[in-house]
Design a protein around this motif. Structure first.
Motif, mmCIF file in Angstrom:
data_model
loop_
_atom_site.group_PDB
_atom_site.id
_atom_site.type_symbol
_atom_site.label_atom_id
_atom_site.label_comp_id
_atom_site.label_asym_id
_atom_site.label_seq_id
_atom_site.Cartn_x
_atom_site.Cartn_y
_atom_site.Cartn_z
ATOM 1 N N UNK A 189 0.831 -1.192 0.000
ATOM 2 C CA UNK A 189 0.000 0.000 0.000
ATOM 3 C C UNK A 189 0.880 1.263 0.000
ATOM 4 N N UNK A 190 1.945 1.224 0.791
ATOM 5 C CA UNK A 190 2.849 2.374 0.833
ATOM 6 C C UNK A 190 3.547 2.552 -0.509
ATOM 7 N N UNK A 191 3.877 1.427 -1.142
ATOM 8 C CA UNK A 191 4.562 1.506 -2.429
ATOM 9 C C UNK A 191 3.659 2.119 -3.493
ATOM 10 N N UNK A 192 2.345 2.112 -3.248
ATOM 11 C CA UNK A 192 1.415 2.717 -4.203
ATOM 12 C C UNK A 192 1.315 4.230 -4.013
ATOM 13 N N UNK A 193 1.970 4.771 -2.993
ATOM 14 C CA UNK A 193 1.986 6.217 -2.778
ATOM 15 C C UNK A 193 3.310 6.772 -3.315
ATOM 16 N N UNK A 194 3.417 8.083 -3.412
ATOM 17 C CA UNK A 194 4.703 8.636 -3.886
ATOM 18 C C UNK A 194 5.777 8.669 -2.784
ATOM 19 N N UNK B 55 -3.531 -4.229 -10.356
ATOM 20 C CA UNK B 55 -2.215 -3.921 -9.775
ATOM 21 C C UNK B 55 -1.189 -3.601 -10.856
ATOM 22 N N UNK B 56 -1.367 -4.156 -12.020
ATOM 23 C CA UNK B 56 -0.490 -3.763 -13.133
ATOM 24 C C UNK B 56 -0.774 -2.304 -13.505
ATOM 25 N N UNK B 57 -2.062 -1.959 -13.576
ATOM 26 C CA UNK B 57 -2.418 -0.583 -13.930
ATOM 27 C C UNK B 57 -1.949 0.397 -12.855
ATOM 28 N N UNK B 58 -1.885 -0.057 -11.605
ATOM 29 C CA UNK B 58 -1.424 0.797 -10.502
ATOM 30 C C UNK B 58 0.094 0.889 -10.434
ATOM 31 N N UNK B 59 0.765 0.171 -11.311
ATOM 32 C CA UNK B 59 2.229 0.217 -11.302
ATOM 33 C C UNK B 59 2.851 -0.602 -10.188
ATOM 34 N N UNK B 60 2.107 -1.545 -9.617
ATOM 35 C CA UNK B 60 2.641 -2.364 -8.526
ATOM 36 C C UNK B 60 3.163 -3.701 -9.031
ATOM 37 N N UNK B 61 2.702 -4.105 -10.206
ATOM 38 C CA UNK B 61 3.162 -5.357 -10.811
ATOM 39 C C UNK B 61 3.640 -5.054 -12.216
ATOM 40 N N UNK B 62 4.631 -5.815 -12.653
ATOM 41 C CA UNK B 62 5.111 -5.668 -14.028
ATOM 42 C C UNK B 62 4.364 -6.663 -14.907
ATOM 43 N N UNK B 63 3.785 -6.215 -16.019
ATOM 44 C CA UNK B 63 3.166 -7.198 -16.914
ATOM 45 C C UNK B 63 4.252 -7.970 -17.674
ATOM 46 N N UNK B 64 3.926 -9.191 -18.106
ATOM 47 C CA UNK B 64 4.868 -9.925 -18.953
ATOM 48 C C UNK B 64 4.857 -9.341 -20.362
ATOM 49 N N UNK B 65 3.664 -8.966 -20.794
ATOM 50 C CA UNK B 65 3.518 -8.387 -22.127
ATOM 51 C C UNK B 65 2.442 -7.329 -22.052
ATOM 52 N N UNK B 66 2.432 -6.444 -23.057
ATOM 53 C CA UNK B 66 1.343 -5.493 -23.165
ATOM 54 C C UNK B 66 1.772 -4.074 -22.860
ATOM 55 N N UNK B 67 0.871 -3.147 -23.178
ATOM 56 C CA UNK B 67 1.175 -1.730 -23.046
ATOM 57 C C UNK B 67 0.159 -1.106 -22.092
ATOM 58 N N UNK B 68 0.640 -0.256 -21.189
ATOM 59 C CA UNK B 68 -0.243 0.407 -20.231
ATOM 60 C C UNK B 68 0.019 1.902 -20.281
ATOM 61 N N UNK B 69 -1.053 2.679 -20.317
ATOM 62 C CA UNK B 69 -0.918 4.128 -20.227
ATOM 63 C C UNK B 69 -1.954 4.620 -19.225
ATOM 64 N N UNK B 75 4.208 3.821 -16.763
ATOM 65 C CA UNK B 75 4.977 3.381 -15.600
ATOM 66 C C UNK B 75 6.412 3.132 -16.027
ATOM 67 N N UNK B 76 7.324 3.447 -15.123
ATOM 68 C CA UNK B 76 8.737 3.256 -15.435
ATOM 69 C C UNK B 76 9.392 4.571 -15.794
ATOM 70 N N UNK B 77 8.610 5.514 -16.350
ATOM 71 C CA UNK B 77 9.230 6.795 -16.679
ATOM 72 C C UNK B 77 8.599 7.970 -15.940
ATOM 73 N N UNK B 78 7.354 7.808 -15.460
ATOM 74 C CA UNK B 78 6.706 8.925 -14.764
ATOM 75 C C UNK B 78 6.111 8.490 -13.433
ATOM 76 N N UNK B 79 6.784 7.569 -12.757
ATOM 77 C CA UNK B 79 6.180 6.984 -11.549
ATOM 78 C C UNK B 79 5.806 8.025 -10.497
#
Ligand code: ATP
Ligand code: MG
Lengths: 348, 315
Positions: A189-194, B55-69, B75-79
């Protein structure tokens, strides 16, 4: 708590949250504050100076027993017991007696030469019997009895206990708090914050420094009041050593907890990393007894450095410069463990 | 905050998203588009891959394939920027039990550059009276509102909610729905997952029905139900075994489709008042006894059953 509508810096808020959480956990407070004091008290009493050691001698029942008994009677500090032959080995093994006399002539001494108190008892009993048999002392020596504050075992022990506590409570409290947060997905949850991820780890370490005041302060005041353990160096030097030592172990705690998914796994790693230091770093007995080849390893351990520095400051009155080597080593441990932990840390 | 986003393009886009856990394909080629200002629902049974996708859309998990905006960023450049602008409620997060409601909100608020005051947040989620209570002393519904409060401390442009009302009583669910309506009224976009069809129907502008990691139906709840071509569902349970199958009843007038599982036969119908008498007459003619008969308006659940032959919740 006052109503603060807007928070301050996240690092401060995280540290405060950690402190509040800790202070509201009565068990944690017990293990960090009360338990070390109880341990110090118990060990202090066990090892406090009791004056000259008494000798316990056994005499095997039989014809010459009363003669031996009479011969030992005038010697001060020798306590005598009569034993049946079948009781002898058991009494020796259990330490009820340290030497057994089988009346002679000449008498036989039965004892375990590898036990220091047994060897000493043999000498004392032999001296008394020889004197009773007519041997004259060549001279009567004069004695200087050393029993000064600062040179007793308890004086040496307290800094070691303090170091051991800083290691133990630092690692356990940080390790548990992190793994707990991971298993409940608080970290995710914390990792989801900045939140800056280093702030979270730094907050754990900073909060630890606040507990340290209570923990070290409690143990030192207790040792000083109850056993008159001296603190010869400056307060500043002592505080610096304690702070740097606590940082080194909180870094180690963060590192050990950086990937563990369960409390059990974390406990295993904690014990694995602390065990060598309990044994090797000179808490209860000097690490100088270990073979020379192991000394470089022993001196690279953070607990060795912390104990050495604490003893230097408390017992020898060393200043900060004199413990510079130890402080540098502890700082290196703190920085390296923190940086590595931040790299490998598992947030999910 | 949110007003400006409304005019722009989609808030979330993902294409051909894939995520495997060993041999399990949790997300299997998922395509989604969430528009600004809408409430978009992912509806699906347990293990459908909703949490993984979110969780992939939230930037908490890395997808194996695919594009997310997300919000036009990746994710990865504007976290840092993205995290400032989204709000997240994870499925089953437990907040620190020994902290008070106020302390938790203040802690989460401290991570963001902007956002309302602590009191304002507590007021939004109606937890002012619990301000000084420890988290461990809150009811399930209050805990869930606190979790949403933590997701609202930055007035996010986009709010992710993973099963926000699972396990809550009806009253707590309704309170949470009202809270989300307030967020939408201020122009926020919501992406939520649920396996309650009524929740999807009440809250969501559009719903994607997800099964085994893919979208099997997409549209407004009304469109999806209408796609069944029948407004009602008649379900009859036969008293004993019989040779009567779904096909035997599909021919009745007014029945659009029929399916059977065990002794239960489901008929999708346009006019129940005509079908039911005909059905009873037919059963009577064949000498089959009925153990139960229900008629209900078609729901998203029926859409799921129609496409997969299974129920959303295995009860
Ligand atoms: N960390 C993981 N390791 C292995 N398998 C996983 C992991 N996380 C999810 N899965 C598997 O991936 C699939 C999708 O899981 P996911 O949690 O995304 O489903 P869900 O739709 O959120 O289900 P629910 O409604 O129960 O929350 C499941 O089969 C699950 O067992
Ligand atoms: Mg889920």
């Amino acid at each position: 708590m006052s109503r603060r509508e807007y928070p301050t810096h996240p690092l401060l808020e995280l540290t405060l949250a950690r402190l509040l959480e800790f202070a509201r956990e009565p068990e944690a407070v017990f293990w960090v504050v009360v338990f070390p004091l109880a341990l110090a008290l118990a060990l202090g009493i066990a090892f406090r100076s009791t004056g000259a050691e008494a000798v316990f001698a056994g005499i095997v029942e039989g014809p010459g027993a009363s003669g031996v008994r009479a011969a030992l009677a005038p010697a001060s500090g020798i306590h005598v017991r009569l034993l049946r032959p079948d009781q002898v080995d058991r009494a020796l093994r259990d330490g009820e007696v340290q030497v057994v006399v089988l009346p002679g002539p000449p008498p036989t001494y039965r004892f375990d030469p590898t036990r220091p108190e047994s060897a000493f008892a043999r000498l004392a009993v032999d001296g008394a019997l020889q004197r009773a048999a007519g041997r004259k002392d060549a001279f009567v020596p004069r004695e200087q009895r050393v029993q000064v504050v600062g040179a007793r075992y308890i004086d040496w022990l307290i800094p070691g206990l303090l170091g051991m506590n800083i290691m133990g409570t630092g690692m356990w409290s940080i390790g548990f708090s992190i793994v707990w947060a991971r298993t409940r997905r608080v970290l995710k949850r914390l990792a989801a914050t900045p939140m800056a991820r280093r702030d979270y780890l730094l907050a754990q370490m900073l909060a630890r420094l606040v507990f340290l005041v209570v923990e070290a302060g409690g143990l030192l005041s207790f040792a000083s009041l109850a056993f008159s353990v001296p603190i010869r160096g400056s307060a500043a030097a002592l505080v610096v050593v304690l702070l740097v030592g606590a940082l080194a172990f909180s870094g180690l705690g963060v590192l050990v907890a950086s990937r563990a998914r369960t409390i059990e796994a974390a406990s295993g790693w904690m014990n694995f990393s602390m065990l060598p230091m309990w044994v090797l770093s000179g808490v209860f007995f000097s690490s100088a007894h270990f073979p020379a080849a192991t000394q470089p390893f022993i001196h690279a351990l953070p607990l060795t450095a912390l104990n050495d520095a604490l003893r230097a400051v408390m017992l020898d009155g060393a200043g900060i410069a004199a413990v510079g080597g130890e402080l540098a080593l502890l700082s290196a441990w703190a920085v390296v463990t923190f940086v590595v932990a931040l790299k490998v840390f598992r947030w999910t | 905050m949110t007003g400006a986003a409304a005019a722009a393009g989609p808030v979330v886009v993902c294409r051909a998203l894939r995520k495997r856990y060993g041999s399990v394909v949790a997300v299997d080629g998922l395509d989604l588009e969430v528009r600004a200002g809408e409430c978009f629902g992912l509806l699906g049974p347990n293990g459908a891959g909703k949490t993984t996708a979110v969780e992939i859309l939230e930037g908490l998990l890395e997808p194996d394939e695919g594009r997310v905006e997300v919000l036009g960023l990746t994710w990865g450049s504007h976290d840092g920027e993205l995290r400032q602008r989204i709000g997240v409620q994870l499925q089953e997060t437990q907040l620190n039990e020994k902290l008070t409601v106020e302390e938790i909100v203040r802690l989460y608020r401290s991570f963001y550059r902007r956002g309302p005051s602590v009191s304002r947040v507590l007021q939004m989620v109606q937890l002012e009276s619990k301000r000084g209570s420890w988290v461990s002393r809150l009811s399930g519904g209050q805990k869930q509102r606190l979790a949403v409060a933590c997701a609202l401390v930055n007035e996010p442009d986009l709010l992710f909610l993973d099963e926000p009302t699972t396990g809550l009583d009806p009253q707590s669910r309704r309170q949470l729905w009202e809270l989300l309506a307030g967020f939408r009224a201020r122009g926020g976009t919501i992406l939520l997952t649920t396996h309650y069809m009524d929740e999807a129907e009440t809250l969501c502008d559009r719903v994607a029905i997800v099964d085994r990691g893919r979208v099997i139906a997409l549209g407004t709840p009304r469109e999806l139900v209408a796609s069944l071509g029948a407004g009602h569902v008649v379900e009859c349970t036969l008293a004993g075994p019989s040779g009567l199958g779904a096909t035997g009843l599909a021919a009745l007038p007014g029945v659009t489709a029929a399916s059977a599982s065990g002794r239960t036969i489901r008929l999708r119908v346009t006019e129940p008042h005509r079908v039911v008498p005909a059905l009873l007459a037919e059963l009577d003619r064949q000498g089959i006894d009925l153990a139960g008969l229900t008629v209900h308006q078609a729901t998203l659940e029926d859409v799921f059953v129609a496409r997969t032959g299974r129920h959303l919740r295995d009860e």
